[in-house]
Write a protein that holds these residues in place. Structure first.
Motif, PDB file in Angstrom:
ATOM      1  N   GLY A  32       0.782  -1.235   0.000  1.00 22.40           N
ATOM      2  CA  GLY A  32       0.000   0.000   0.000  1.00 22.40           C
ATOM      3  C   GLY A  32       0.811   1.281   0.000  1.00 22.40           C
ATOM      4  O   GLY A  32       0.257   2.370  -0.003  1.00 22.40           O
ATOM      5  N   GLN A  33       2.126   1.196  -0.035  1.00 17.82           N
ATOM      6  CA  GLN A  33       2.983   2.382  -0.034  1.00 17.82           C
ATOM      7  C   GLN A  33       3.237   2.833  -1.476  1.00 17.82           C
ATOM      8  O   GLN A  33       3.710   2.070  -2.290  1.00 17.82           O
ATOM      9  CB  GLN A  33       4.330   2.076   0.644  1.00 17.82           C
ATOM     10  N   GLY A  34       2.951   4.083  -1.789  1.00 15.99           N
ATOM     11  CA  GLY A  34       3.269   4.629  -3.107  1.00 15.99           C
ATOM     12  C   GLY A  34       2.281   4.234  -4.180  1.00 15.99           C
ATOM     13  O   GLY A  34       1.369   3.445  -3.963  1.00 15.99           O
ATOM     14  N   ARG A  35       2.468   4.805  -5.343  1.00 18.92           N
ATOM     15  CA  ARG A  35       1.640   4.542  -6.516  1.00 18.92           C
ATOM     16  C   ARG A  35       2.578   4.268  -7.680  1.00 18.92           C
ATOM     17  O   ARG A  35       2.710   5.078  -8.577  1.00 18.92           O
ATOM     18  CB  ARG A  35       0.728   5.726  -6.806  1.00 18.92           C
ATOM     19  N   GLU A  36       3.237   3.130  -7.617  1.00 19.13           N
ATOM     20  CA  GLU A  36       4.271   2.813  -8.591  1.00 19.13           C
ATOM     21  C   GLU A  36       3.783   1.805  -9.619  1.00 19.13           C
ATOM     22  O   GLU A  36       3.775   0.606  -9.368  1.00 19.13           O
ATOM     23  CB  GLU A  36       5.513   2.302  -7.861  1.00 19.13           C
ATOM     24  N   TYR A  37       3.343   2.309 -10.747  1.00 18.21           N
ATOM     25  CA  TYR A  37       2.891   1.482 -11.851  1.00 18.21           C
ATOM     26  C   TYR A  37       3.137   2.245 -13.145  1.00 18.21           C
ATOM     27  O   TYR A  37       3.399   3.445 -13.138  1.00 18.21           O
ATOM     28  CB  TYR A  37       1.416   1.092 -11.696  1.00 18.21           C
ATOM     29  N   THR A  38       3.046   1.540 -14.244  1.00 18.22           N
ATOM     30  CA  THR A  38       3.303   2.129 -15.559  1.00 18.22           C
ATOM     31  C   THR A  38       1.975   2.418 -16.239  1.00 18.22           C
ATOM     32  O   THR A  38       1.237   1.495 -16.588  1.00 18.22           O
ATOM     33  CB  THR A  38       4.147   1.164 -16.412  1.00 18.22           C
ATOM     34  N   ARG A  60      -2.672   1.421 -36.869  1.00 11.64           N
ATOM     35  CA  ARG A  60      -3.039   2.836 -37.035  1.00 11.64           C
ATOM     36  C   ARG A  60      -1.863   3.766 -36.773  1.00 11.64           C
ATOM     37  O   ARG A  60      -2.047   4.959 -36.571  1.00 11.64           O
ATOM     38  CB  ARG A  60      -4.191   3.186 -36.098  1.00 11.64           C
ATOM     39  N   GLU A  61      -0.651   3.203 -36.738  1.00  5.96           N
ATOM     40  CA  GLU A  61       0.594   3.948 -36.537  1.00  5.96           C
ATOM     41  C   GLU A  61       0.776   4.475 -35.115  1.00  5.96           C
ATOM     42  O   GLU A  61       1.632   5.318 -34.875  1.00  5.96           O
ATOM     43  CB  GLU A  61       0.719   5.108 -37.548  1.00  5.96           C
ATOM     44  N   ASN A  62      -0.021   4.011 -34.138  1.00  3.99           N
ATOM     45  CA  ASN A  62       0.171   4.408 -32.738  1.00  3.99           C
ATOM     46  C   ASN A  62       1.218   3.507 -32.117  1.00  3.99           C
ATOM     47  O   ASN A  62       1.198   2.293 -32.321  1.00  3.99           O
ATOM     48  CB  ASN A  62      -1.137   4.287 -31.949  1.00  3.99           C
ATOM     49  N   GLU A  63       2.110   4.087 -31.318  1.00  6.16           N
ATOM     50  CA  GLU A  63       3.159   3.288 -30.695  1.00  6.16           C
ATOM     51  C   GLU A  63       3.069   3.241 -29.170  1.00  6.16           C
ATOM     52  O   GLU A  63       3.827   2.526 -28.536  1.00  6.16           O
ATOM     53  CB  GLU A  63       4.541   3.769 -31.123  1.00  6.16           C
ATOM     54  N   ILE A  64       2.144   3.975 -28.574  1.00 13.30           N
ATOM     55  CA  ILE A  64       1.984   3.974 -27.121  1.00 13.30           C
ATOM     56  C   ILE A  64       0.824   3.057 -26.736  1.00 13.30           C
ATOM     57  O   ILE A  64      -0.288   3.199 -27.236  1.00 13.30           O
ATOM     58  CB  ILE A  64       1.733   5.402 -26.574  1.00 13.30           C
ATOM     59  N   LEU A  65       1.100   2.111 -25.841  1.00 13.45           N
ATOM     60  CA  LEU A  65       0.090   1.181 -25.344  1.00 13.45           C
ATOM     61  C   LEU A  65      -0.355   1.607 -23.954  1.00 13.45           C
ATOM     62  O   LEU A  65       0.447   2.100 -23.162  1.00 13.45           O
ATOM     63  CB  LEU A  65       0.677  -0.229 -25.257  1.00 13.45           C
ATOM     64  N   SER A  66      -1.624   1.401 -23.643  1.00 16.61           N
ATOM     65  CA  SER A  66      -2.132   1.700 -22.305  1.00 16.61           C
ATOM     66  C   SER A  66      -1.601   0.678 -21.319  1.00 16.61           C
ATOM     67  O   SER A  66      -1.568  -0.518 -21.606  1.00 16.61           O
ATOM     68  CB  SER A  66      -3.663   1.651 -22.289  1.00 16.61           C
ATOM     69  N   GLY A  67      -1.240   1.168 -20.140  1.00 21.97           N
ATOM     70  CA  GLY A  67      -0.730   0.291 -19.090  1.00 21.97           C
ATOM     71  C   GLY A  67      -1.719   0.177 -17.950  1.00 21.97           C
ATOM     72  O   GLY A  67      -2.901  -0.030 -18.156  1.00 21.97           O
ATOM     73  N   ASN A  68      -1.217   0.378 -16.741  1.00 20.53           N
ATOM     74  CA  ASN A  68      -2.015   0.158 -15.542  1.00 20.53           C
ATOM     75  C   ASN A  68      -2.615   1.448 -14.999  1.00 20.53           C
ATOM     76  O   ASN A  68      -2.124   2.535 -15.262  1.00 20.53           O
ATOM     77  CB  ASN A  68      -1.132  -0.498 -14.481  1.00 20.53           C
ATOM     78  N   ILE A  69      -3.681   1.284 -14.200  1.00 19.31           N
ATOM     79  CA  ILE A  69      -4.324   2.430 -13.544  1.00 19.31           C
ATOM     80  C   ILE A  69      -4.186   2.348 -12.030  1.00 19.31           C
ATOM     81  O   ILE A  69      -4.636   3.230 -11.315  1.00 19.31           O
ATOM     82  CB  ILE A  69      -5.818   2.541 -13.937  1.00 19.31           C
ATOM     83  N   ASN A  70      -3.567   1.257 -11.551  1.00 20.46           N
ATOM     84  CA  ASN A  70      -3.316   1.105 -10.122  1.00 20.46           C
ATOM     85  C   ASN A  70      -2.128   0.167  -9.937  1.00 20.46           C
ATOM     86  O   ASN A  70      -1.555  -0.325 -10.907  1.00 20.46           O
ATOM     87  CB  ASN A  70      -4.562   0.601  -9.388  1.00 20.46           C
ATOM     88  N   THR A  71      -1.769  -0.096  -8.679  1.00 15.60           N
ATOM     89  CA  THR A  71      -0.567  -0.879  -8.400  1.00 15.60           C
ATOM     90  C   THR A  71      -0.785  -2.384  -8.411  1.00 15.60           C
ATOM     91  O   THR A  71       0.179  -3.134  -8.448  1.00 15.60           O
ATOM     92  CB  THR A  71      -0.005  -0.504  -7.016  1.00 15.60           C
ATOM     93  N   TYR A  72      -2.030  -2.852  -8.404  1.00 17.03           N
ATOM     94  CA  TYR A  72      -2.259  -4.274  -8.192  1.00 17.03           C
ATOM     95  C   TYR A  72      -2.907  -5.020  -9.355  1.00 17.03           C
ATOM     96  O   TYR A  72      -2.752  -6.219  -9.470  1.00 17.03           O
ATOM     97  CB  TYR A  72      -3.096  -4.493  -6.925  1.00 17.03           C
ATOM     98  N   SER A  73      -3.652  -4.340 -10.223  1.00 18.34           N
ATOM     99  CA  SER A  73      -4.325  -5.083 -11.295  1.00 18.34           C
ATOM    100  C   SER A  73      -3.380  -5.346 -12.463  1.00 18.34           C
ATOM    101  O   SER A  73      -2.420  -4.624 -12.691  1.00 18.34           O
ATOM    102  CB  SER A  73      -5.570  -4.341 -11.783  1.00 18.34           C
ATOM    103  N   GLU A  74      -3.684  -6.402 -13.191  1.00 20.50           N
ATOM    104  CA  GLU A  74      -2.901  -6.799 -14.349  1.00 20.50           C
ATOM    105  C   GLU A  74      -3.628  -6.341 -15.608  1.00 20.50           C
ATOM    106  O   GLU A  74      -4.840  -6.484 -15.707  1.00 20.50           O
ATOM    107  CB  GLU A  74      -2.790  -8.323 -14.329  1.00 20.50           C
TER     108      GLU A  74
END
Length: 174
Positions: A32-38, A60-74
């Protein structure tokens, strides 16, 4: 710290050629310490025959993929087009400077078929209805040819062999 610069990366050496179909990411819960995710990331890959790392882009020529919105979900991102590589780099990305932690899983399997690259004539676009180009090809353009890469060669649509007489109106060949 990461930001929009795409300088820090996690490199994974698969040791052999693999077909990579998806990436799963997860942050670090840390009790629960910090908010460390990509929040987002970019990919680069390497395979035998390359002279430099290649940045992955979707159709569509996009190179950025969506990552996480929290520290625990995959979060799993299916790759379209898929990647043929022996090494992959994941570059965490953020609009703002932030500390990230990244756990990643590469989804795919070893590729034993032996194909490293092919060269083909560049496809053509005729009007708005006929597109015979390969937008997934990851090689280089050399005049009227594409060389030293791989692509999809199909558009996922089935049509008559002669697209000009396609009675179903798809306008696409096999």
């Amino acid at each position: 710290m990461v930001s929009r610069g795409l300088k820090e990366y996690l490199q994974i050496d698969l040791l052999k050629m693999h077909v990579i179909t998806a990436i799963k990411t997860q942050g670090r819960f840390g009790k629960g310490q910090g908010r460390e995710y990509t929040e987002a990331y970019a990919l680069e890959y390497w395979r035998p025959g390359f002279t430099k790392w290649k940045r992955w882009k979707n159709t569509r020529e996009n190179e950025i993929l969506s990552g996480n919105i929290n520290t625990y979900s995959e979060v799993e991102q299916a790759l379209q087009p898929i990647i043929f590589a022996s090494k992959i780099r994941i570059y965490p990305y953020s609009q703002y400077d932030r500390t990230v932690c990244l756990r990643a899983e590469i989804i795919g399997c070893e590729w034993e078929e032996g194909l490293i690259s092919y060269s083909i004539p560049k496809g053509v676009i005729r009007g708005v209805e006929v597109d015979l180009s390969d937008r997934t090809y990851d090689g280089e353009g050399d005049g009227d040819r594409l060389v030293h890469g791989l692509g999809q060669l199909v558009d996922g649509q089935k049509g008559a062999d002669n697209f000009r007489i396609d009675i179903h109106g798809f306008g696409k060949g096999e």
